[in-house]
Enzyme design. Structure first.
Site, mmCIF file in Angstrom:
data_model
loop_
_atom_site.group_PDB
_atom_site.id
_atom_site.type_symbol
_atom_site.label_atom_id
_atom_site.label_comp_id
_atom_site.label_asym_id
_atom_site.label_seq_id
_atom_site.Cartn_x
_atom_site.Cartn_y
_atom_site.Cartn_z
ATOM 1 N N GLU A 143 24.243 -2.031 -32.654
ATOM 2 C CA GLU A 143 25.136 -3.047 -33.216
ATOM 3 C C GLU A 143 24.398 -3.934 -34.214
ATOM 4 O O GLU A 143 24.915 -4.250 -35.295
ATOM 5 C CB GLU A 143 25.733 -3.900 -32.093
ATOM 6 C CG GLU A 143 26.564 -3.110 -31.098
ATOM 7 C CD GLU A 143 25.770 -2.615 -29.897
ATOM 8 O OE1 GLU A 143 26.347 -2.535 -28.801
ATOM 9 O OE2 GLU A 143 24.565 -2.300 -30.073
ATOM 10 N N CYS B 260 23.667 -7.912 -27.671
ATOM 11 C CA CYS B 260 24.474 -7.432 -28.790
ATOM 12 C C CYS B 260 25.875 -8.033 -28.792
ATOM 13 O O CYS B 260 26.472 -8.224 -29.849
ATOM 14 C CB CYS B 260 24.551 -5.916 -28.757
ATOM 15 S SG CYS B 260 22.966 -5.110 -29.039
ATOM 16 N N ALA C 73 5.026 34.351 -9.428
ATOM 17 C CA ALA C 73 3.750 34.994 -9.706
ATOM 18 C C ALA C 73 3.701 36.315 -8.955
ATOM 19 O O ALA C 73 4.492 36.553 -8.026
ATOM 20 C CB ALA C 73 2.576 34.103 -9.286
ATOM 21 N N THR D 204 -0.899 23.060 -8.281
ATOM 22 C CA THR D 204 -0.659 23.703 -9.568
ATOM 23 C C THR D 204 -1.781 23.387 -10.548
ATOM 24 O O THR D 204 -2.216 24.247 -11.318
ATOM 25 C CB THR D 204 0.694 23.255 -10.137
ATOM 26 O OG1 THR D 204 1.734 23.696 -9.268
ATOM 27 C CG2 THR D 204 0.932 23.828 -11.518
ATOM 28 N N ARG E 245 4.438 21.273 -27.227
ATOM 29 C CA ARG E 245 3.800 21.883 -28.389
ATOM 30 C C ARG E 245 4.822 22.646 -29.238
ATOM 31 O O ARG E 245 5.829 23.156 -28.748
ATOM 32 C CB ARG E 245 2.690 22.841 -27.952
ATOM 33 C CG ARG E 245 1.604 22.169 -27.137
ATOM 34 C CD ARG E 245 0.431 23.109 -26.856
ATOM 35 N NE ARG E 245 0.791 24.244 -26.009
ATOM 36 C CZ ARG E 245 0.814 24.198 -24.681
ATOM 37 N NH1 ARG E 245 0.539 23.076 -24.037
ATOM 38 N NH2 ARG E 245 1.138 25.274 -23.982
ATOM 39 N N GLY F 230 4.543 22.776 -8.163
ATOM 40 C CA GLY F 230 4.804 24.154 -7.797
ATOM 41 C C GLY F 230 5.934 24.247 -6.793
ATOM 42 O O GLY F 230 6.729 23.312 -6.602
ATOM 43 N N PRO F 231 5.971 25.377 -6.079
ATOM 44 C CA PRO F 231 7.045 25.600 -5.103
ATOM 45 C C PRO F 231 7.146 24.511 -4.036
ATOM 46 O O PRO F 231 8.245 24.200 -3.575
ATOM 47 C CB PRO F 231 6.660 26.951 -4.496
ATOM 48 C CG PRO F 231 5.881 27.643 -5.569
ATOM 49 C CD PRO F 231 5.107 26.560 -6.251
#
Length: 354
Positions: free
Chosen positions: A52, A87, A164, A198, A209, A271-272
């Site tokens: 605004e 605002c 995996a 992990t 990236r 991870g899991p």
């Protein structure tokens, strides 16, 4: 309002503040004369002018008088002073006569702008393009309303649910297009989390990236959950976002720690053990399941035992979209509606990671 939504999408998806757009109009509603744009603005991120105020500044730069104008805004104007002023007061002080907004502000600290405007004699209309605005603000609004971040859980698995192979190799289950998409998601969130297990097994950088390997401008906060130390030579200590180590196995501690850093959107990648704990705690709002056309037959699964003994008791999400990424497929599923409060079972431990 369509134009205001278009402007809002220019703002960053990450950060503690919502994406908001505003268009200032002369004529049109309510007198029926042809509408003329006086100014436009959008919020460019925390610490910058709200949409605004940006629209008011744009109108001034164009030499337009906004007295008697209509402000069309994607979110109810705020009524509090934070990094910037309220605002609602700015619009009223400028002489705006009518404010049209899509959705109400769910943030208890900032809500009340419509009432403040009416108290100043400004006409207020709400609910225009509400569904579109709610979808744009879904992540931020969920987090703002309940005080804990919107949690997106990412899995990348074979068709039979393995992350995996039997020998532990996991690079790469999915192909380059899926990995590029995952990096784009990292660039749009506030934080990305993994367990210490992990970190020790895969040594991830947790950076966002480009396909050429260069870092994008916005890097998420990198969060490690677990009591073991992060090695001094870990890639997590290299270039990228800041590192936060949550030395706990409690989901509630993780959510509180990142909320204290103004994280609205938390991406969980591994991870899991962490995935299982979050699902068991009913703390996952959205699931990104990347599926590769490979069958492993053995190896660790993406999710452990959730205590579901019969199919009828299994939690079900709603498929939001399915997207092909090269040979892989991305399925995005959500809980709808998202819970309005932090998960009651958020004390669920993260088992199997120390």
């Amino acid at each position: 309002m369509d134009r205001a939504l278009e402007l809002a999408r220019r703002g960053p998806a990450h950060g503690p503040n919502p994406r908001v757009g505003c268009v200032l109009l002369a004529g049109g509603v309510p007198d029926g004369s042809p509408a003329r744009v006086l100014g436009e603005g959008w919020h460019r991120g925390a610490g910058t002018a709200h949409a605004e105020v940006a629209a008011l500044a744009d109108a001034a730069a164009r030499g337009h008088d906004v007295r008697g104008a209509t402000a069309v805004v994607t979110l109810e104007p705020c009524a509090h002073t934070g990094r910037t002023g309220p605002c609602a007061h700015a619009l009223a002080d400028a002489g705006v006569a009518h404010v049209v907004h899509a959705v109400e502000d769910p943030n208890p600290a900032a809500a009340g702008g419509a009432a403040a405007l009416r108290a100043r004699g400004v006409r207020v209309t709400s609910g225009v393009r509400a569904a579109e605005a709610a979808e744009l603000l879904r992540v931020w609004a969920t987090a703002a309303a309940r005080g804990t971040p919107y949690v997106t859980l990412k899995t990348a698995t074979s068709l039979d649910g393995r992350v995996a192979a039997r020998d532990g190799t996991s690079r790469w289950v999915t192909g380059p297009q899926a990995r590029a998409h995952a990096h784009a998601v990292r660039a749009a969130v506030d934080a990305v989390a993994v367990t210490t297990g992990t970190v020790l097994a895969d040594d991830p950088a947790l950076t966002a990236r480009r396909p050429d390997g260069s870092l994008v401008d916005h890097q998420p906060l990198r969060v490690v959950v677990g009591r073991r130390d992060v090695p001094a030579a870990a890639r997590l200590r290299g270039a990228g976002g800041p590192l936060l180590h949550v030395r706990s196995h409690a989901v509630a501690d993780l959510l509180a720690a990142v909320a204290a850093r103004e994280v609205r959107h938390l991406l969980v990648e591994g991870g899991p053990a962490l995935a299982t704990a979050l699902l068991a705690a009913d703390a996952v709002d959205e699931l990104h399941a990347y599926l590769a056309p490979v069958v492993l037959g053995a190896g660790p699964a993406a999710v452990g035992d959730l205590g579901v003994s019969t199919l009828a008791a299994a939690p079900r999400l709603r498929t939001a979209r399915v997207e092909r990424l090269g040979d892989d497929v991305l399925l995005v599923a959500r809980r709808e509606p998202a819970p309005a409060v932090a998960p009651a079972a958020a004390t669920a431990p993260i088992e199997g990671d120390s």
